[in-house]
Write an enzyme that holds these catalytic residues in place. Structure first.
Site, PDB file in Angstrom:
ATOM      1  N   ARG A  93       0.842  -1.198   0.000  1.00 23.14           N
ATOM      2  CA  ARG A  93       0.000   0.000   0.000  1.00 23.14           C
ATOM      3  C   ARG A  93       0.873   1.243   0.000  1.00 23.14           C
ATOM      4  O   ARG A  93       1.909   1.289   0.674  1.00 23.14           O
ATOM      5  CB  ARG A  93      -0.882   0.044   1.250  1.00 23.14           C
ATOM      6  CG  ARG A  93      -2.214  -0.623   1.059  1.00 23.14           C
ATOM      7  CD  ARG A  93      -3.042  -0.514   2.307  1.00 23.14           C
ATOM      8  NE  ARG A  93      -3.616   0.808   2.506  1.00 23.14           N
ATOM      9  CZ  ARG A  93      -4.670   1.276   1.864  1.00 23.14           C
ATOM     10  NH1 ARG A  93      -5.269   0.539   0.953  1.00 23.14           N
ATOM     11  NH2 ARG A  93      -5.133   2.477   2.112  1.00 23.14           N
ATOM     12  N   ILE A  94       0.416   2.243  -0.746  1.00 18.85           N
ATOM     13  CA  ILE A  94       1.118   3.520  -0.746  1.00 18.85           C
ATOM     14  C   ILE A  94       0.835   4.210   0.582  1.00 18.85           C
ATOM     15  O   ILE A  94      -0.308   4.273   1.031  1.00 18.85           O
ATOM     16  CB  ILE A  94       0.643   4.385  -1.938  1.00 18.85           C
ATOM     17  CG1 ILE A  94       1.139   3.727  -3.238  1.00 18.85           C
ATOM     18  CG2 ILE A  94       1.139   5.814  -1.817  1.00 18.85           C
ATOM     19  CD1 ILE A  94       0.640   4.401  -4.492  1.00 18.85           C
ATOM     20  N   ASN A 109      12.242   0.025   3.024  1.00 18.07           N
ATOM     21  CA  ASN A 109      11.452  -0.782   2.105  1.00 18.07           C
ATOM     22  C   ASN A 109      12.388  -1.667   1.285  1.00 18.07           C
ATOM     23  O   ASN A 109      13.539  -1.303   1.037  1.00 18.07           O
ATOM     24  CB  ASN A 109      10.665   0.130   1.155  1.00 18.07           C
ATOM     25  CG  ASN A 109       9.757  -0.659   0.223  1.00 18.07           C
ATOM     26  OD1 ASN A 109       9.142  -1.652   0.627  1.00 18.07           O
ATOM     27  ND2 ASN A 109       9.661  -0.240  -1.031  1.00 18.07           N
ATOM     28  N   HIS A 111      12.466  -3.519  -2.448  1.00 14.03           N
ATOM     29  CA  HIS A 111      11.748  -3.397  -3.713  1.00 14.03           C
ATOM     30  C   HIS A 111      12.422  -4.304  -4.750  1.00 14.03           C
ATOM     31  O   HIS A 111      13.644  -4.296  -4.890  1.00 14.03           O
ATOM     32  CB  HIS A 111      11.775  -1.944  -4.183  1.00 14.03           C
ATOM     33  CG  HIS A 111      11.011  -1.722  -5.446  1.00 14.03           C
ATOM     34  ND1 HIS A 111       9.632  -1.657  -5.479  1.00 14.03           N
ATOM     35  CD2 HIS A 111      11.430  -1.578  -6.725  1.00 14.03           C
ATOM     36  CE1 HIS A 111       9.237  -1.480  -6.729  1.00 14.03           C
ATOM     37  NE2 HIS A 111      10.303  -1.427  -7.506  1.00 14.03           N
ATOM     38  N   SER A 138      16.418  -3.907  -4.291  1.00 12.74           N
ATOM     39  CA  SER A 138      16.979  -2.728  -3.630  1.00 12.74           C
ATOM     40  C   SER A 138      16.349  -2.565  -2.247  1.00 12.74           C
ATOM     41  O   SER A 138      15.145  -2.769  -2.086  1.00 12.74           O
ATOM     42  CB  SER A 138      16.658  -1.449  -4.428  1.00 12.74           C
ATOM     43  OG  SER A 138      17.097  -1.545  -5.762  1.00 12.74           O
ATOM     44  N   LEU A 146       7.206   7.686  -4.250  1.00 12.97           N
ATOM     45  CA  LEU A 146       7.185   6.212  -4.260  1.00 12.97           C
ATOM     46  C   LEU A 146       8.481   5.594  -4.793  1.00 12.97           C
ATOM     47  O   LEU A 146       8.929   5.938  -5.893  1.00 12.97           O
ATOM     48  CB  LEU A 146       5.994   5.734  -5.108  1.00 12.97           C
ATOM     49  CG  LEU A 146       5.788   4.220  -5.163  1.00 12.97           C
ATOM     50  CD1 LEU A 146       5.328   3.680  -3.831  1.00 12.97           C
ATOM     51  CD2 LEU A 146       4.801   3.861  -6.271  1.00 12.97           C
ATOM     52  N   ASP A 147       9.051   4.673  -4.024  1.00 11.85           N
ATOM     53  CA  ASP A 147      10.234   3.896  -4.432  1.00 11.85           C
ATOM     54  C   ASP A 147      11.403   4.774  -4.881  1.00 11.85           C
ATOM     55  O   ASP A 147      12.154   4.409  -5.792  1.00 11.85           O
ATOM     56  CB  ASP A 147       9.874   2.908  -5.559  1.00 11.85           C
ATOM     57  CG  ASP A 147       8.838   1.892  -5.120  1.00 11.85           C
ATOM     58  OD1 ASP A 147       8.822   1.538  -3.927  1.00 11.85           O
ATOM     59  OD2 ASP A 147       8.048   1.452  -5.966  1.00 11.85           O
TER      60      ASP A 147
HETATM   61  C1  GAR Z   1       9.065  -9.019  -2.196  1.00  9.26           C
HETATM   62  O1  GAR Z   1       9.649  -9.535  -3.358  1.00  9.26           O
HETATM   63  C2  GAR Z   1       9.238  -7.516  -2.140  1.00  9.26           C
HETATM   64  O2  GAR Z   1      10.402  -7.077  -2.773  1.00  9.26           O
HETATM   65  C3  GAR Z   1       8.022  -7.033  -2.883  1.00  9.26           C
HETATM   66  O3  GAR Z   1       6.997  -7.910  -2.502  1.00  9.26           O
HETATM   67  C4  GAR Z   1       7.556  -9.181  -2.235  1.00  9.26           C
HETATM   68  C5  GAR Z   1       6.992  -9.668  -0.915  1.00  9.26           C
HETATM   69  O4  GAR Z   1       7.328 -11.000  -0.677  1.00  9.26           O
HETATM   70  N1  GAR Z   1       7.732  -5.686  -2.542  1.00  9.26           N
HETATM   71  C6  GAR Z   1       7.243  -4.808  -3.399  1.00  9.26           C
HETATM   72  O5  GAR Z   1       6.971  -5.076  -4.546  1.00  9.26           O
HETATM   73  C7  GAR Z   1       7.046  -3.420  -2.823  1.00  9.26           C
HETATM   74  N2  GAR Z   1       6.869  -2.477  -3.880  1.00  9.26           N
HETATM   75  P1  GAR Z   1       7.106 -11.635   0.748  1.00  9.26           P
HETATM   76  O6  GAR Z   1       5.674 -11.287   1.193  1.00  9.26           O
HETATM   77  O7  GAR Z   1       7.239 -13.107   0.505  1.00  9.26           O
HETATM   78  O8  GAR Z   1       8.140 -11.085   1.676  1.00  9.26           O
END
Ligand code: GAR
Length: 219
Positions: A93-94, A109, A111, A138, A146-147
């Site tokens: 979520r943002i 975070n 990403h 990253s 964002l990001d």
């Molecule tokens: C991870 O790969 C993380 O980098 C990504 O969600 C996945 C969560 O996996 N996050 C994003 O895309 C944030 N923008 P997990 O629930 O198994 O830890």
């Protein structure tokens, strides 16, 4: 020094949360988990947390009329826990600017891309669509855009001809599970300072992200 207190925010499977739990339990990470908070009541990460007796908070975002109201409640919940760090681990979520300013620069975070490439969603698909040779993940400080906050550490891998979204996700997860506990431990050891505008690691400002494969002290 007291163990660093973490609040982890999740929305889904929580495999990064699991990596943090495992690193704490096997002594690689000198922190404690004050709570795991999910905006989705059915997130499997909540089950993982409960299995390790970590307090969980389920805050269903669909029950709030506006993003601001949800984030205000989230902020109250977190403030009552007084954590040292907020870890976004697949939190999809943002966040509102007010929330980010309340805790900045103590929100990290992870990403799944080599930022600044591919902010937002569908990063693996974008890397495939662009015929990239490399892809990665990253860890960055969260700022209102964002990001886009300062990147601390990146992990990089080659995209092979037979890779697909699933295989890229697996490669990304493998790196993420190594990187997140490592970066949090740097903060625990006061090797990494988030309070100076740009992150500072071993007394050197991180102007370009550290690269996992360049680190000599990773075991
Ligand atoms: C991870 O790969 C993380 O980098 C990504 O969600 C996945 C969560 O996996 N996050 C994003 O895309 C944030 N923008 P997990 O629930 O198994 O830890």
């Amino acid at each position: 020094m007291d163990r660093l207190s973490l609040v982890v925010l999740i929305s889904g499977s929580g495999s990064n949360l699991q990596a943090i739990i495992d690193a704490i339990e096997n002594g690689q990470l000198n922190a404690r988990l004050s709570a795991v908070i999910s905006n989705r009541p059915d997130a499997f990460g909540l089950t993982r947390a409960k299995q390790h007796n970590i307090p969980v908070i389920s805050l269903d975002h669909t029950k709030f009329a506006r993003r601001e109201l949800f984030d205000q409640q989230l902020q109250r919940e977190i403030e009552s826990l007084r954590p040292d760090l907020i870890i976004l681990a697949g939190y999809m979520r943002i966040l509102t600017n007010d929330f980010i300013y309340a805790f900045s620069p103590k929100i990290l975070n992870i990403h799944p891309s080599l930022l600044p490439k591919y902010q937002g969603l569908h990063t693996h698909q974008k890397a495939l669509d662009n015929n990239d040779h490399f892809h990665g993940v990253s860890i960055h400080i969260v700022t209102p855009e964002l990001d886009s906050g300062p990147v601390i550490l990146q992990g990089k891998f080659t995209i092979e001809a037979d890779d697909n979204i699933n295989s890229l996700q697996q490669k990304a997860h493998k790196l993420e599970h190594q990187m997140y506990p490592l970066v949090i431990q740097w903060i625990c050891e006061q090797r990494l300072d988030l309070d100076q505008g740009l992150p500072v690691f071993d007394n050197k400002t991180i102007n370009t992200p550290l690269l996992l494969e360049d680190l000599t002290d990773v075991h």
